[in-house]
Design an enzyme around this catalytic site. Structure first.
Site, short mmCIF file in Angstrom:
data_model
loop_
_atom_site.label_atom_id
_atom_site.label_comp_id
_atom_site.label_asym_id
_atom_site.label_seq_id
_atom_site.Cartn_x
_atom_site.Cartn_y
_atom_site.Cartn_z
CB SER A 202 -0.96 0.01 1.20
OG SER A 202 -0.25 -0.21 2.40
CG HIS A 255 -1.64 4.04 3.69
ND1 HIS A 255 -2.91 3.73 4.14
CD2 HIS A 255 -1.07 2.86 3.35
CE1 HIS A 255 -3.09 2.42 4.05
NE2 HIS A 255 -1.99 1.88 3.57
#
Length: 278
Positions: A202, A255
């Site tokens: 991610s 992230h």
């Protein structure tokens, strides 16, 4: 033989052929790959065929053509329809690097199910102490670790959606640099908050989001684009993770670090491109 017309829908072509058969005129359908070509054997009937063709094109779904297919049609008409293949679609929109990373993630996920998370993480996790610093693969291999089917599905879908077009447009080298750099820095940022026991693609995915979106905004001629609605969704997903609204463990630091890094790399690349044009 005379070529009458080529149509993209082989079923419609066969319907016209069947209708003309009821009129006593023989036509043939030849599939050329991209279109179905209708050929007339006897040129003397060309004027009549062209007249009937004009009427057919105005209303190809008329009942008289359907009835003709039942009356004169054949189960072995030889129609060839393009078969839909998920694998072919995935391959057509992604380059070798994109597909290789997807395959590695799937392989590692399978090994985690067979051998257990702890065993695989022992070899691939972010360095846990100074004795592992020299094991260079650890600085990026944490990106291949996924802990649920939802986790890996979400990441690989985004990786394919963003990384595939980027590799096609800018080359495998650019995708490789973005992936390696973002894997390292997003992993480093996450390790500051959670230690070494984390994983997932991610951080790289968020770097690609930032890179593709800003590239599309600043230099659309590069052929990259992420709709603003999807970018807003991605940011909202990130915010929801920070407030623990999703009920799952999320690597928020990775992230954010990935997104910021992707934006910075896109800004630099598009600035450099603009400077060269001037």
């Amino acid at each position: 033989m005379v070529r009458v017309i080529a149509v993209s829908n082989p079923r419609l072509a066969q319907a016209f052929v069947d209708y003309m058969a009821t009129q006593g005129i023989t036509l043939e359908v030849h599939n050329s790959g991209e279109a179905a070509e209708i050929w007339l054997a006897e040129e003397a009937h060309l004027e009549q065929v062209q007249h009937e063709l004009q009427q057919f094109l105005l209303d190809p779904l008329n009942r008289r053509y359907q009835a003709a297919s039942w009356q004169a049609g054949s189960t072995d008409a030889g129609l060839q329809y393009q078969q839909f293949s998920y694998l072919q679609t995935i391959r057509s929109k992604a380059g070798p690097l994109t597909l290789t990373v997807m395959a590695l993630c799937i392989l590692v996920y399978v090994l985690m199910q067979v051998l257990g998370d702890d065993t695989v993480m022992f070899w691939l996790s972010w360095p846990q102490n100074s004795s592992q610093y020299s094991q260079l693969w650890r600085w990026v291999s944490h990106a291949f670790l996924h802990f649920s089917l939802l986790h890996i599905s979400f990441n690989l879908l985004w990786w394919w959606y963003l990384g595939g077009p980027l590799e096609k447009r800018l080359g495998a080298g650019k995708l490789f640099v973005i992936a390696v750099v973002s894997a390292f820095f997003s992993g480093w940022a996450q390790s500051l908050f959670s230690g070494a026991l984390f994983g997932g693609l991610s951080g790289v995915v968020y770097a690609l989001m930032g890179y593709v979106w800003l590239s599309g905004e600043r230099a659309p001629e590069r052929g990259l684009n992420l709709p603003r609605g999807l970018m807003v969704f991605s940011v909202l997903w990130l915010v929801a993770g920070y407030f623990d609204m999703l009920g799952m463990s999320i690597a928020n630091a990775a992230h954010v670090a990935g997104l910021v890094l992707g934006l910075l790399m896109a800004f630099w690349d598009t600035r450099h491109r603009t400077h060269n044009k001037q």
